[in-house]
Enzyme design. Structure first.
Site, mmCIF file in Angstrom:
data_model
loop_
_atom_site.group_PDB
_atom_site.id
_atom_site.type_symbol
_atom_site.label_atom_id
_atom_site.label_comp_id
_atom_site.label_asym_id
_atom_site.label_seq_id
_atom_site.Cartn_x
_atom_site.Cartn_y
_atom_site.Cartn_z
ATOM 1 N N GLY A 102 0.817 -1.216 0.000
ATOM 2 C CA GLY A 102 0.000 0.000 0.000
ATOM 3 C C GLY A 102 0.844 1.256 0.000
ATOM 4 O O GLY A 102 0.509 2.237 0.666
ATOM 5 N N ALA A 103 1.929 1.250 -0.787
ATOM 6 C CA ALA A 103 2.905 2.343 -0.709
ATOM 7 C C ALA A 103 2.660 3.462 -1.712
ATOM 8 O O ALA A 103 3.481 4.362 -1.828
ATOM 9 C CB ALA A 103 4.310 1.770 -0.917
ATOM 10 N N GLY A 128 -0.565 7.802 1.327
ATOM 11 C CA GLY A 128 -0.635 7.794 2.781
ATOM 12 C C GLY A 128 0.656 7.455 3.482
ATOM 13 O O GLY A 128 1.754 7.815 3.046
ATOM 14 N N ILE A 129 0.524 6.757 4.590
ATOM 15 C CA ILE A 129 1.675 6.394 5.415
ATOM 16 C C ILE A 129 2.657 5.537 4.615
ATOM 17 O O ILE A 129 3.874 5.694 4.729
ATOM 18 C CB ILE A 129 1.212 5.639 6.675
ATOM 19 C CG1 ILE A 129 0.397 6.566 7.567
ATOM 20 C CG2 ILE A 129 2.400 5.073 7.450
ATOM 21 C CD1 ILE A 129 -0.303 5.848 8.703
ATOM 22 N N GLY A 130 2.137 4.641 3.787
ATOM 23 C CA GLY A 130 3.001 3.774 2.997
ATOM 24 C C GLY A 130 3.894 4.563 2.052
ATOM 25 O O GLY A 130 5.086 4.259 1.910
ATOM 26 N N SER A 176 -3.086 -0.623 14.967
ATOM 27 C CA SER A 176 -3.801 0.562 15.443
ATOM 28 C C SER A 176 -4.194 0.382 16.901
ATOM 29 O O SER A 176 -4.393 -0.744 17.370
ATOM 30 C CB SER A 176 -5.069 0.791 14.604
ATOM 31 O OG SER A 176 -5.891 1.783 15.183
ATOM 32 N N TYR A 184 -12.741 -3.669 11.357
ATOM 33 C CA TYR A 184 -11.415 -3.035 11.313
ATOM 34 C C TYR A 184 -10.654 -3.294 12.613
ATOM 35 O O TYR A 184 -9.481 -3.678 12.594
ATOM 36 C CB TYR A 184 -11.567 -1.532 11.071
ATOM 37 C CG TYR A 184 -10.265 -0.777 11.047
ATOM 38 C CD1 TYR A 184 -9.470 -0.767 9.900
ATOM 39 C CD2 TYR A 184 -9.823 -0.067 12.163
ATOM 40 C CE1 TYR A 184 -8.260 -0.073 9.868
ATOM 41 C CE2 TYR A 184 -8.626 0.623 12.145
ATOM 42 C CZ TYR A 184 -7.854 0.619 10.994
ATOM 43 O OH TYR A 184 -6.655 1.305 10.975
#
EC number: 1.1.1.-
Length: 352
Positions: free
Chosen positions: A131-132, A135-137, A260, A293
């Site tokens: 998932g890069a 966002g964070i990725g 999380s 989630y």
């Protein structure tokens, strides 16, 4: 004096002059380190003064920084047509006087990725980040690449992955980045990704399981599993199993699972305390997006802990990380209510 003589430090009068056999070098991001050719070792501290330094300012006009086949930085003077491993800015170094960290932690909630990696040269390291493309990725991939690592952006959409690659190359044209297709909602795609990566015959030093979905409507994947559970946990679980042999061969290596704090607000056991598999991949009637989630994030942590127990004796560590509460990224895009909540919280939370 005898100790100084033994260490070879008595030959010079100046505190800044290096002893025989020592050389001053710099990393890609401007930190000075010292190579001892006699003992074939390097260190950050000056061998006489014990100080840490970094170079100041940009390279002079006409100079460019390059990296050789061994990952060592060298410099090209295009005006005078010459190359050197000596950074021309070494004449203008400044002393680094970092605030000593507490014994409890070195970084806090305000630390940035670039601060964490400051002074580190990751040349020769290979990282995969799921998932890069956003966002964070993406921020993680960019930070690792800018410090010399070879980074594989494992993305569901190859087009968006390639766009992320171009954004990183726009910051440093010699970054070693590549996008590969990985759809965690398909176990077959996970298998194909692992096979494609292994065909490159690369080591794997860092595997960051970052990709996730949040607040999505109930749906089943092609494997017949609830999508949040498969994307956030099971797909990563399978990916690590397929790449475990490469991680062990590349040790020291690490797995980082992005989880999380929301894992605390759920349970995956039934009333008798036994694992309830129906909670992991619930039917549409039993489905609530937020609980799904939370459960997937709890699975992340349980998996990371057990993985570390099994692989740490073989030089592969595993850690779960909470990146911060309600960081404003694209993860909330599936429902306008979540978007509103994230927008309201944005001024008070950590930025990307």
């Amino acid at each position: 004096m005898a100790a100084l003589k033994y260490a070879g430090l008595e030959d010079t009068d100046s505190e800044e002059e290096l002893p025989p056999g020592w050389e001053e070098r710099t990393t890609k991001d401007g930190w000075v380190y010292y190579a001892n050719h006699l003992e074939e070792k390097t260190q950050w501290e000056h061998p006489k003064s014990g100080k840490r330094k970094r170079v100041a300012g940009d390279l002079p006009y006409g100079w460019e920084q390059e990296t050789d086949e061994n990952g060592q930085v060298y410099f090209v003077d295009h005006i005078n047509k010459r190359t050197t491993y000596l950074d021309p800015r070494l004449a203008f170094t400044v002393e680094d006087n970092p605030v000593k960290p507490t014994t409890r932690q070195k970084y806090d909630g305000n630390s940035t990725a670039m601060e964490i990696l400051q002074g580190r040269d990751l040349s020769g390291k290979v990282a995969i980040i799921t998932g890069a493309n956003s966002g964070i990725g993406f921020e993680t991939a960019k930070s690792l690449a800018l410090h010399g690592a070879c980074v594989i952006l494992a993305c569901r959409s190859l087009a968006r992955g390639n766009d992320a690659v171009q954004r990183i190359l726009g910051e440093w044209h010699k970054a070693k980045v590549e996008a590969m297709t990985l759809d965690l909602a398909s176990l077959q795609s996970v298998q194909h990704f692992a096979e494609a990566f292994k065909s490159k015959n690369l080591p794997l030093h860092i595997l960051i399981c970052n990709a996730a979905v949040f607040g999505v409507p109930w749906s089943l994947t092609e494997d017949g599993l609830e999508s949040t559970f498969q994307v956030n946990h099971l797909g990563h679980f399978y990916l690590v199993q397929l790449l475990e042999d490469v991680l062990r061969q590349s040790s020291p290596a690490r797995v980082v699972v992005v989880s999380s704090e929301s894992h605390r607000f759920t349970e995956i056991n039934d009333s008798s305390g036994k694992l309830d598999f129906s909670l992991l991949s619930p039917s549409k009637k039993e489905y609530w997006a937020m609980l799904a989630y939370n459960r997937s994030k709890l699975c992340n942590i349980l998996f990371s802990n057990e993985l570390n127990r099994r692989l740490s004796p073989h030089g592969v560590t595993s850690n779960a990380v909470h990146p911060g509460n309600m960081i404003y990224s694209s993860i909330h895009r599936n429902w306008w209510v979540y978007t509103l909540l994230f927008t309201l919280a944005r001024p008070f939370t950590k930025s990307m």
